[in-house]
Write an enzyme that holds these catalytic residues in place. Structure first.
Site, PDB file in Angstrom:
ATOM      1  N   ASN A   1      -1.459   7.374  -7.388  1.00 36.08           N
ATOM      2  CA  ASN A   1      -1.841   8.785  -7.448  1.00 36.08           C
ATOM      3  C   ASN A   1      -1.110   9.522  -8.554  1.00 36.08           C
ATOM      4  O   ASN A   1      -1.705  10.286  -9.310  1.00 36.08           O
ATOM      5  CB  ASN A   1      -1.545   9.462  -6.111  1.00 36.08           C
ATOM      6  CG  ASN A   1      -2.701   9.343  -5.147  1.00 36.08           C
ATOM      7  OD1 ASN A   1      -3.693  10.040  -5.293  1.00 36.08           O
ATOM      8  ND2 ASN A   1      -2.592   8.426  -4.202  1.00 36.08           N
TER       9      ASN A   1
ATOM     10  N   SER B   1       0.840  -1.200   0.000  1.00 34.00           N
ATOM     11  CA  SER B   1       0.000   0.000   0.000  1.00 34.00           C
ATOM     12  C   SER B   1       0.874   1.249   0.000  1.00 34.00           C
ATOM     13  O   SER B   1       0.562   2.243  -0.633  1.00 34.00           O
ATOM     14  CB  SER B   1      -0.925  -0.002   1.209  1.00 34.00           C
ATOM     15  OG  SER B   1      -0.175   0.130   2.398  1.00 34.00           O
TER      16      SER B   1
ATOM     17  N   ARG C   1       0.196   3.383  -3.293  1.00 34.72           N
ATOM     18  CA  ARG C   1      -0.539   4.645  -3.085  1.00 34.72           C
ATOM     19  C   ARG C   1       0.154   5.783  -3.832  1.00 34.72           C
ATOM     20  O   ARG C   1      -0.474   6.544  -4.557  1.00 34.72           O
ATOM     21  CB  ARG C   1      -0.618   4.968  -1.592  1.00 34.72           C
ATOM     22  CG  ARG C   1      -1.319   6.274  -1.296  1.00 34.72           C
ATOM     23  CD  ARG C   1      -1.353   6.603   0.171  1.00 34.72           C
ATOM     24  NE  ARG C   1      -2.131   5.633   0.926  1.00 34.72           N
ATOM     25  CZ  ARG C   1      -1.615   4.706   1.703  1.00 34.72           C
ATOM     26  NH1 ARG C   1      -0.304   4.623   1.839  1.00 34.72           N
ATOM     27  NH2 ARG C   1      -2.383   3.874   2.348  1.00 34.72           N
TER      28      ARG C   1
END
Lengths: 156, 280
Positions: free
Chosen positions: B218, B210, B214
């Protein structure tokens, strides 16, 4: 979007960069920051101390002025008292002097009077003798006596 | 745009998403890939030259700028450059002090490096998408992806390094037994060991995944939108003007994402390492 050796390359780069940052960047900056923090704290403390010092000086000065004022007051009072004393003394002396002069004058007057009286007494005796001479040398009548007596009295 | 391919929307997008890859091709040996197919044929034995170049260049820029500030740092009144650098350092220091309760001199420099480095890499996203690739094409470089954090290799490289530190400190502080105990003896007690291992294992593996995905997700999405907006320029003048407005608006919004993702990446690093330093 393949996973490949780039991963390993990035990891090695990362390790080197973090090592460099930990060795050559973080410690000097933190040291400077802490030193500056201390400098600023010291400066503020010094400023506060200066402020207190100033207030203390102000108080001291006020105290001194107060003291000087009261001393001046004291000196003035003393001087006034001394002046009054001098005046009183002078008055006293003047009075004594005056009295002495008066006494002396009075004595002189008395002496003068006595002397005059003495002279008078001497003259009265002379006159009495002169009168007696006249009486003895001339006839005595009433008129002539009266005239002689009044002459005598006039000579007194 | 690779020479010879027709100018189509999908070709344009694919070209923009292709890294400059140098690797061991089964037929050509160690060489630069000339197509996406060649690049994927290289498998694991390949480097993304563009990602590595920009990543190292930006990291070196960070180290250079901060090293200058570090050399100049005194307890005197700072200049504006000095003040800006020290403001960043102070910001990191505050965050580390707030989230990390144990004593470890590595954490703060690690957080500073990650924050500024990731931020710089993310900021490359704000450079208009065609500028650097077109320039690269002029000097003969076929592919050029300028935002390293849109390359999962880069984000995984960072996240896995942090993960390795996590494991290292877990074992160092709690001992091997303590580390394994945390994996197997909770949340349900020792009679449910397999279930515990399963749950804790997932939670452990999820952290680096994660952490890196992440950031990657993004930035990749943001880059993708810039590319799609850039497609408008090649249509007509009205849509082109609209594209200009959209690109500006998205860039403004993206500044937030760029900063936020760099910050989140740093904070998660601190938090993960803090967890590694404490017994639960």
């Amino acid at each position: 979007m393949n996973i490949n050796l780039t991963l390993i390359g990035q990891t090695i780069t990362f390790i080197i960069f973090v090592w460099f940052c930990m060795k050559f960047i973080w410690p000097p900056i933190m040291k400077a920051l802490n030193e500056r923090r201390k400098t600023i704290a010291d400066g503020l403390a010094a400023a506060a101390e200066g402020q207190r010092e100033r207030e203390r000086g102000h108080q001291d000065a006020e105290q001194l002025i107060e003291q000087a004022k009261s001393q001046a007051q004291e000196i003035i009072a003393k001087a006034e008292k001394r002046g009054a004393e001098v005046v009183a003394e002078a008055k006293h002396e003047a009075r004594a002097e005056g009295e002495r002069i008066i006494t002396a004058a009075r004595g002189e007057v008395e002496m003068e009077t006595n002397r005059a009286r003495e002279q008078l007494r001497v003259q009265v005796a002379t006159l009495a003798i002169a009168g007696a001479e006249q009486i003895l040398s001339q006839e005595v009548d009433a008129k002539a006596h009266e005239q002689m007596l009044s002459e005598l009295a006039g000579n007194l | 745009m690779a020479s010879g391919e027709p100018l189509t929307a999908s070709g344009y997008i694919k070209h923009h998403l292709q890294n400059l890859t140098f690797g061991n091709h089964p037929e050509n040996g160690w060489s630069i890939a000339h197509s996406a197919q060649e690049a994927s044929d290289m498998g694991f034995m390949a480097f993304h030259l563009d990602s590595l170049f920009w990543s190292i260049a930006l990291g070196a820029l960070f180290l250079l700028v901060f090293r200058i500030a570090a050399v100049r740092a005194t307890s005197d009144t700072p200049g504006s450059f000095q003040n800006f650098i020290e403001w960043i350092v102070d910001f990191i220091e505050d965050n580390v002090r707030g989230s990390f309760s144990a004593k470890n001199d590595l954490i703060a420099p690690l957080a500073l490096t990650l924050f500024v480095w990731v931020l710089l890499m993310n900021l490359m996203d704000l450079v208009p998408v065609d500028w650097i690739p077109e320039f690269a094409k002029l000097i003969g470089v076929e592919y050029m992806k300028v935002v390293p954090t849109t390359d999962p290799n880069i984000t995984f490289g960072l996240a896995l390094s942090v993960f390795a530190l996590m494991i290292y400190y877990s074992i160092k502080i709690k001992g091997l037994g303590g580390f394994l105990g945390e994996l197997t003896l909770q949340p349900f007690g020792k009679y449910m060991m397999p279930v515990n291992l399963f749950l804790e294992g997932i939670s452990l593996i999820a952290k680096p995944l994660s952490h890196s995905l992440r950031l990657f997700g993004n930035l990749y999405a943001g880059e993708m939108i810039f590319i799609l907006i850039a497609l408008l320029y090649s249509t007509n003048i009205v849509l082109g003007a609209l594209g200009g407005v959209l690109q500006w608006a998205w860039a403004v919004f993206h500044v937030l994402i760029v900063l936020l993702q760099a910050f989140i990446f740093m904070v998660l690093t601190i938090v993960y390492l803090d967890m590694a330093h404490h017994k639960h």
